[in-house]
Write a protein that holds these residues in place. Structure first.
Motif, PDB file in Angstrom:
ATOM      1  N   ALA A 118       0.847  -1.197   0.000  1.00 40.64           N
ATOM      2  CA  ALA A 118       0.000   0.000   0.000  1.00 40.64           C
ATOM      3  C   ALA A 118       0.875   1.236   0.000  1.00 40.64           C
ATOM      4  CB  ALA A 118      -0.907  -0.009   1.226  1.00 40.64           C
ATOM      5  N   LYS A 119       0.282   2.334  -0.466  1.00 42.83           N
ATOM      6  CA  LYS A 119       1.004   3.602  -0.482  1.00 42.83           C
ATOM      7  C   LYS A 119       0.036   4.730  -0.176  1.00 42.83           C
ATOM      8  CE  LYS A 119       2.888   6.117  -4.206  1.00 42.83           C
ATOM      9  NZ  LYS A 119       3.744   6.182  -5.397  1.00 42.83           N
ATOM     10  N   ALA A 120       0.510   5.683   0.601  1.00 42.96           N
ATOM     11  CA  ALA A 120      -0.266   6.891   0.875  1.00 42.96           C
ATOM     12  C   ALA A 120       0.618   8.084   0.555  1.00 42.96           C
ATOM     13  CB  ALA A 120      -0.717   6.937   2.334  1.00 42.96           C
ATOM     14  N   THR A 121       0.049   9.044  -0.157  1.00 43.98           N
ATOM     15  CA  THR A 121       0.775  10.250  -0.522  1.00 43.98           C
ATOM     16  C   THR A 121       0.052  11.452   0.059  1.00 43.98           C
ATOM     17  OG1 THR A 121       1.557   9.243  -2.558  1.00 43.98           O
ATOM     18  CG2 THR A 121       1.617  11.638  -2.457  1.00 43.98           C
ATOM     19  N   PHE A 122       0.805  12.271   0.786  1.00 44.72           N
ATOM     20  CA  PHE A 122       0.217  13.456   1.409  1.00 44.72           C
ATOM     21  C   PHE A 122       0.125  14.578   0.385  1.00 44.72           C
ATOM     22  CE2 PHE A 122       0.477  17.338   4.083  1.00 44.72           C
ATOM     23  CZ  PHE A 122      -0.710  17.143   4.770  1.00 44.72           C
ATOM     24  N   VAL A 123      -1.072  15.156   0.255  1.00 41.52           N
ATOM     25  CA  VAL A 123      -1.302  16.287  -0.636  1.00 41.52           C
ATOM     26  C   VAL A 123      -1.529  17.502   0.254  1.00 41.52           C
ATOM     27  CG1 VAL A 123      -2.709  17.205  -2.515  1.00 41.52           C
ATOM     28  CG2 VAL A 123      -2.362  14.738  -2.306  1.00 41.52           C
ATOM     29  N   LYS A 124      -0.496  18.310   0.388  1.00 44.98           N
ATOM     30  CA  LYS A 124      -0.530  19.421   1.327  1.00 44.98           C
ATOM     31  C   LYS A 124      -1.596  20.448   0.971  1.00 44.98           C
ATOM     32  CE  LYS A 124       2.624  21.938   4.173  1.00 44.98           C
ATOM     33  NZ  LYS A 124       4.011  21.996   4.566  1.00 44.98           N
ATOM     34  N   THR A 125      -1.794  20.700  -0.322  1.00 42.33           N
ATOM     35  CA  THR A 125      -2.778  21.699  -0.728  1.00 42.33           C
ATOM     36  C   THR A 125      -4.194  21.301  -0.326  1.00 42.33           C
ATOM     37  OG1 THR A 125      -2.955  20.693  -2.917  1.00 42.33           O
ATOM     38  CG2 THR A 125      -1.413  22.545  -2.672  1.00 42.33           C
ATOM     39  N   GLN A 126      -4.458  19.999  -0.259  1.00 48.98           N
ATOM     40  CA  GLN A 126      -5.785  19.509   0.121  1.00 48.98           C
ATOM     41  C   GLN A 126      -5.834  19.055   1.577  1.00 48.98           C
ATOM     42  OE1 GLN A 126      -6.692  16.432  -2.709  1.00 48.98           O
ATOM     43  NE2 GLN A 126      -6.539  17.817  -4.452  1.00 48.98           N
ATOM     44  N   GLY A 127      -4.664  18.922   2.206  1.00 47.66           N
ATOM     45  CA  GLY A 127      -4.608  18.490   3.596  1.00 47.66           C
ATOM     46  C   GLY A 127      -5.096  17.071   3.801  1.00 47.66           C
ATOM     47  N   CYS A 128      -4.809  16.187   2.842  1.00 43.72           N
ATOM     48  CA  CYS A 128      -5.286  14.807   2.959  1.00 43.72           C
ATOM     49  C   CYS A 128      -4.235  13.843   2.430  1.00 43.72           C
ATOM     50  CB  CYS A 128      -6.599  14.626   2.208  1.00 43.72           C
ATOM     51  SG  CYS A 128      -6.447  14.777   0.420  1.00 43.72           S
ATOM     52  N   TRP A 129      -4.454  12.565   2.720  1.00 46.41           N
ATOM     53  CA  TRP A 129      -3.608  11.473   2.236  1.00 46.41           C
ATOM     54  C   TRP A 129      -4.369  10.737   1.146  1.00 46.41           C
ATOM     55  CZ3 TRP A 129       1.314  10.498   3.966  1.00 46.41           C
ATOM     56  CH2 TRP A 129       1.713  11.167   5.131  1.00 46.41           C
ATOM     57  N   LYS A 130      -3.760  10.560  -0.021  1.00 47.25           N
ATOM     58  CA  LYS A 130      -4.346   9.752  -1.086  1.00 47.25           C
ATOM     59  C   LYS A 130      -3.865   8.319  -0.902  1.00 47.25           C
ATOM     60  CE  LYS A 130      -5.087  13.081  -4.716  1.00 47.25           C
ATOM     61  NZ  LYS A 130      -4.901  13.376  -6.140  1.00 47.25           N
ATOM     62  N   ILE A 131      -4.781   7.373  -1.027  1.00 46.21           N
ATOM     63  CA  ILE A 131      -4.469   5.952  -0.815  1.00 46.21           C
ATOM     64  C   ILE A 131      -4.339   5.249  -2.158  1.00 46.21           C
ATOM     65  CG2 ILE A 131      -5.274   3.791   0.201  1.00 46.21           C
ATOM     66  CD1 ILE A 131      -6.829   5.440   2.228  1.00 46.21           C
ATOM     67  N   PHE A 132      -3.291   4.433  -2.270  1.00 46.60           N
ATOM     68  CA  PHE A 132      -3.043   3.678  -3.499  1.00 46.60           C
ATOM     69  C   PHE A 132      -2.789   2.212  -3.178  1.00 46.60           C
ATOM     70  CE2 PHE A 132      -1.594   8.003  -4.232  1.00 46.60           C
ATOM     71  CZ  PHE A 132      -2.203   8.323  -5.427  1.00 46.60           C
ATOM     72  N   TRP A 133      -3.100   1.347  -4.130  1.00 48.30           N
ATOM     73  CA  TRP A 133      -2.749  -0.061  -4.051  1.00 48.30           C
ATOM     74  C   TRP A 133      -2.218  -0.484  -5.408  1.00 48.30           C
ATOM     75  CZ3 TRP A 133      -5.712  -4.291  -6.251  1.00 48.30           C
ATOM     76  CH2 TRP A 133      -6.819  -3.880  -6.996  1.00 48.30           C
ATOM     77  N   GLN A 134      -1.384  -1.514  -5.422  1.00 46.66           N
ATOM     78  CA  GLN A 134      -0.749  -1.930  -6.657  1.00 46.66           C
ATOM     79  C   GLN A 134      -1.463  -3.136  -7.235  1.00 46.66           C
ATOM     80  OE1 GLN A 134       3.458  -3.428  -7.062  1.00 46.66           O
ATOM     81  NE2 GLN A 134       3.718  -1.301  -7.697  1.00 46.66           N
ATOM     82  N   GLN A 135      -1.925  -2.986  -8.473  1.00 39.54           N
ATOM     83  CA  GLN A 135      -2.605  -4.081  -9.147  1.00 39.54           C
ATOM     84  C   GLN A 135      -1.598  -4.959  -9.877  1.00 39.54           C
ATOM     85  OE1 GLN A 135      -5.681  -2.404 -11.626  1.00 39.54           O
ATOM     86  NE2 GLN A 135      -7.021  -1.996  -9.902  1.00 39.54           N
ATOM     87  N   ALA A 136      -2.091  -5.968 -10.560  1.00 43.12           N
ATOM     88  CA  ALA A 136      -1.232  -6.918 -11.262  1.00 43.12           C
ATOM     89  C   ALA A 136      -0.408  -6.259 -12.369  1.00 43.12           C
ATOM     90  CB  ALA A 136      -2.073  -8.046 -11.851  1.00 43.12           C
ATOM     91  N   ASP A 137      -0.826  -5.085 -12.850  1.00 42.11           N
ATOM     92  CA  ASP A 137      -0.056  -4.395 -13.888  1.00 42.11           C
ATOM     93  C   ASP A 137       1.150  -3.644 -13.312  1.00 42.11           C
ATOM     94  OD1 ASP A 137      -1.246  -2.228 -12.629  1.00 42.11           O
ATOM     95  OD2 ASP A 137      -2.306  -1.518 -14.405  1.00 42.11           O
ATOM     96  N   LEU A 138       1.369  -3.791 -12.002  1.00 41.43           N
ATOM     97  CA  LEU A 138       2.492  -3.188 -11.280  1.00 41.43           C
ATOM     98  C   LEU A 138       2.447  -1.659 -11.271  1.00 41.43           C
ATOM     99  CD1 LEU A 138       5.399  -5.549 -12.347  1.00 41.43           C
ATOM    100  CD2 LEU A 138       3.900  -5.719 -10.354  1.00 41.43           C
ATOM    101  N   LYS A 139       1.251  -1.097 -11.430  1.00 44.65           N
ATOM    102  CA  LYS A 139       1.073   0.350 -11.344  1.00 44.65           C
ATOM    103  C   LYS A 139       0.218   0.655 -10.118  1.00 44.65           C
ATOM    104  CE  LYS A 139       1.324   1.151 -16.292  1.00 44.65           C
ATOM    105  NZ  LYS A 139       0.625   1.640 -17.479  1.00 44.65           N
ATOM    106  N   TRP A 140       0.472   1.817  -9.531  1.00 48.06           N
ATOM    107  CA  TRP A 140      -0.326   2.240  -8.379  1.00 48.06           C
ATOM    108  C   TRP A 140      -1.653   2.789  -8.861  1.00 48.06           C
ATOM    109  CZ3 TRP A 140       0.999   0.700  -3.765  1.00 48.06           C
ATOM    110  CH2 TRP A 140       2.327   0.466  -3.463  1.00 48.06           C
ATOM    111  N   HIS A 141      -2.733   2.325  -8.227  1.00 47.15           N
ATOM    112  CA  HIS A 141      -4.083   2.778  -8.556  1.00 47.15           C
ATOM    113  C   HIS A 141      -4.735   3.323  -7.292  1.00 47.15           C
ATOM    114  CE1 HIS A 141      -4.173   0.861 -12.577  1.00 47.15           C
ATOM    115  NE2 HIS A 141      -3.348  -0.006 -11.996  1.00 47.15           N
ATOM    116  N   GLY A 142      -5.581   4.318  -7.473  1.00 48.66           N
ATOM    117  CA  GLY A 142      -6.310   4.865  -6.337  1.00 48.66           C
ATOM    118  C   GLY A 142      -7.204   3.809  -5.724  1.00 48.66           C
TER     119      GLY A 142
END
Length: 169
Positions: A118-142
Motif C-alpha cells: 500500500a502507499k499513501a501520498t500526502f497532498v498538502k494543498t488539500q490536507g489529505c492522504w491519497k491511498i493507493f494499491w498496486q494491481q497486477a499491472d504493477l502500477k499504483w491505482h487509487g
C-alpha cells in the motif's frame, strides 16, 4: 535577464507569482531571441516547482508519521520466528509512505524481494492522504472505496482491515 532577478527565495512571492513572472519574462526573452536566458529561467522555475512538490513533509511531520507507522508495524508484522521468511517493512520518501512485504526471491531464495502492499501520498494543498494499491499491472491505482483520508492513522486502519483484499490479497 540577470541571474539574480531569477531568485525564487523572495518571501514576497505568492503561489502564482512565479508563473506569471515566468510567462511575462519568457515572452520578452523569446521576442529578444535570448535562448540561454530562457533556459536559465526554465531551470529556475522547475527547481522552484520541484521544491514545492517534494518538500511537503517537515522533519516534525516525518517523525510523527514514523511513530504512527511503527505502531502499525508492531501489530501487523508476522511473529519473530518467521520474519526471516516473510516480513513487513515501510519507507518514507518525499511525501509518500509505502508499505511492502519482504520475502525470498523465488528464483534465488538467498536474495530478499520487496512486494508493494500500500502507499499513501500526502497532498498538502488539500490536507489529505491519497491511498493507493498496486494491481497486477504493477502500477499504483487509487483505492476506490476510500480514495483519500484526513489522517495517516485512517490510512493505516484501512490497510490493516483490508476489507476488499486489495492490499494483502
Amino acid at each position: 535577464m540577470e541571474a539574480s532577478s531569477l531568485s525564487l527565495n523572495d518571501p514576497n512571492h505568492s503561489a502564482r507569482a512565479p508563473y506569471k513572472r515566468f510567462l511575462a519574462d519568457a515572452g520578452r526573452i523569446l521576442r529578444a531571441r535570448k535562448l540561454a536566458s530562457l533556459v536559465a529561467l526554465c531551470a529556475a522555475l522547475c527547481a522552484y516547482k520541484n521544491r514545492l512538490l517534494i518538500m511537503t513533509l517537515s522533519e516534525f511531520e516525518i517523525r510523527k508519521c514514523e511513530k504512527e507507522v511503527e505502531a502499525f508495524m508492531k501489530v501487523q508484522r508476522p511473529p519473530a520466528h518467521i520474519r526471516n521468511e516473510l516480513d513487513l517493512g515501510y519507507r518514507i520518501k518525499d511525501q509518500s509512505i509505502e508499505i511492502f512485504e519482504i520475502g525470498p526471491n523465488w528464483p534465488d531464495p538467498a536474495q530478499k524481494m520487496e512486494t508493494p502492499v500500500a502507499k499513501a501520498t500526502f497532498v498538502k494543498t488539500q490536507g489529505c492522504w491519497k491511498i493507493f494499491w498496486q494491481q497486477a499491472d504493477l502500477k499504483w491505482h487509487g483505492y476506490e472505496p476510500a480514495p483519500t483520508v484526513k489522517a495517516l492513522v485512517e490510512f493505516l486502519n484501512i490497510v490493516a482491515e483490508d476489507k476488499h483484499a486489495c492490499f494483502f490479497g
